[in-house]
Design an enzyme around this catalytic site. Structure first.
Site, PDB file in Angstrom:
ATOM      1  N   SER A  64       6.980   2.098   9.249  1.00  0.00           N
ATOM      2  CA  SER A  64       5.901   2.402  10.042  1.00  0.00           C
ATOM      3  C   SER A  64       6.318   1.443  11.476  1.00  0.00           C
ATOM      4  CB  SER A  64       4.494   1.756   9.542  1.00  0.00           C
ATOM      5  OG  SER A  64       4.346   2.631   8.562  1.00  0.00           O
TER       6      SER A  64
HETATM    7  N1  SAH Z   1       5.191   0.676   3.993  1.00  0.00           N
HETATM    8  C1  SAH Z   1       6.386   1.476   4.176  1.00  0.00           C
HETATM    9  C2  SAH Z   1       6.003   2.769   5.243  1.00  0.00           C
HETATM   10  C3  SAH Z   1       6.901   3.873   4.527  1.00  0.00           C
HETATM   11  S1  SAH Z   1       6.473   5.634   4.824  1.00  0.00           S
HETATM   12  C4  SAH Z   1       7.293   0.773   5.322  1.00  0.00           C
HETATM   13  O1  SAH Z   1       6.862  -0.354   5.695  1.00  0.00           O
HETATM   14  O2  SAH Z   1       8.556   1.157   5.482  1.00  0.00           O
HETATM   15  C5  SAH Z   1       5.244   5.944   3.588  1.00  0.00           C
HETATM   16  C6  SAH Z   1       5.971   5.936   2.180  1.00  0.00           C
HETATM   17  O3  SAH Z   1       4.922   6.371   1.357  1.00  0.00           O
HETATM   18  C7  SAH Z   1       7.068   6.807   2.192  1.00  0.00           C
HETATM   19  O4  SAH Z   1       8.261   5.844   1.494  1.00  0.00           O
HETATM   20  C8  SAH Z   1       6.661   7.576   0.911  1.00  0.00           C
HETATM   21  O5  SAH Z   1       7.785   8.156  -0.071  1.00  0.00           O
HETATM   22  C9  SAH Z   1       5.632   7.040   0.202  1.00  0.00           C
HETATM   23  N2  SAH Z   1       4.668   7.956  -0.517  1.00  0.00           N
HETATM   24  C10 SAH Z   1       4.183   9.214   0.018  1.00  0.00           C
HETATM   25  N3  SAH Z   1       3.408   9.563  -1.013  1.00  0.00           N
HETATM   26  C11 SAH Z   1       3.305   8.517  -1.871  1.00  0.00           C
HETATM   27  C12 SAH Z   1       2.653   8.553  -3.238  1.00  0.00           C
HETATM   28  N4  SAH Z   1       1.715   9.463  -3.560  1.00  0.00           N
HETATM   29  N5  SAH Z   1       2.571   7.414  -3.957  1.00  0.00           N
HETATM   30  C13 SAH Z   1       3.490   6.497  -3.527  1.00  0.00           C
HETATM   31  N6  SAH Z   1       4.081   6.450  -2.462  1.00  0.00           N
HETATM   32  C14 SAH Z   1       4.011   7.414  -1.769  1.00  0.00           C
END
Ligand code: SAH
Length: 213
Positions: A64
């Site tokens: 993010s």
């Molecule tokens: N907090 C992360 C942001 C990653 S982007 C960081 O700091 O890098 C969002 C993430 O949510 C992705 O890795 C994606 O695979 C995950 N995601 C999407 N749907 C999800 C779900 N239903 N349960 C858990 N994770 C999920």
């Protein structure tokens, strides 16, 4: 894996940018000034690590934007010792910010590749979550509820009921809600069935998906 004075200098500039964009919480700014964001990306992308932008990581996901991480973290109002659930571990950067704020973090990731990579990486650089879980964030983590805070870091098409019900009284859920564009939404649990709702600006996240692949 190195963290140098040059990186520290770049982080300080990033912190100044975030202050310029309205982030005020000292603890959050301090966490961002400490965490080596360049190590959360594949090598070769150091030029991108400390600009205020989201960036691709493995499995078509993104780390993010720092402003978004700071904005969500500020809304959570974390105090040391708080039990916090994160949905979407991804690179682990937001998780590291929560740990730096003193939270006991439980974080769920649905993509196995990312789950494995981040589970190895975070302890290597000294960030220990209480538990990293491979699973579906729509269900939350009932066995560890209630949580003082829950943060969703993927765009949710709707607010999953289990997340509201796993909040402690007085607890806060920060979740970006919407399909193409998401409205940052804060729920504060005021009672067994009472939730206060606040909406903030628009953000863009990768979608929160059901069913693991
Ligand atoms: N907090 C992360 C942001 C990653 S982007 C960081 O700091 O890098 C969002 C993430 O949510 C992705 O890795 C994606 O695979 C995950 N995601 C999407 N749907 C999800 C779900 N239903 N349960 C858990 N994770 C999920």
């Amino acid at each position: 894996m190195k963290d140098t004075f040059k990186h520290k200098g770049m982080r300080q500039q990033l912190v100044d940018t975030l202050i310029g964009k309205g982030i005020k919480d000292k603890a959050v700014l301090n966490a961002i000034s400490k965490i080596p964001r360049h190590l959360f990306m594949d090598s070769g992308f150091i030029d991108h690590a400390y600009v205020d932008k989201a960036f691709p990581i493995a499995a078509d996901q993104t780390i993010s934007q720092p402003y978004t991480v700071a904005f969500q973290s500020e809304l959570l109002q974390i105090k040391p010792g708080d039990k916090v659930l994160e949905i979407g571990t991804g690179s682990g950067y937001q998780c590291a910010v929560l740990i730096e704020l003193g939270a006991k973090v439980y974080s769920i990731e649905r993509q196995q590749e990312l789950f494995k990579k981040t589970s190895k990486f975070l302890p290597k650089i000294g960030y220990r979550a209480k538990k990293l879980i491979f699973g579906d964030g729509y269900k939350g983590l009932p066995e560890e509820a209630p949580f003082k805070s829950i943060i969703v870091t993927a765009g949710a098409p709707f607010v999953p009921k289990p997340l509201l019900s796993q909040l402690a009284i007085g607890g806060r859920l920060v979740i970006p809600v919407g399909d193409d564009v998401q409205v940052m939404t804060l729920f504060i649990r005021r009672g067994q069935k009472e939730f206060e709702k606040h909406e903030f600006g628009e953000f863009r996240f990768v979608p929160m998906l059901e069913d693991k692949n």
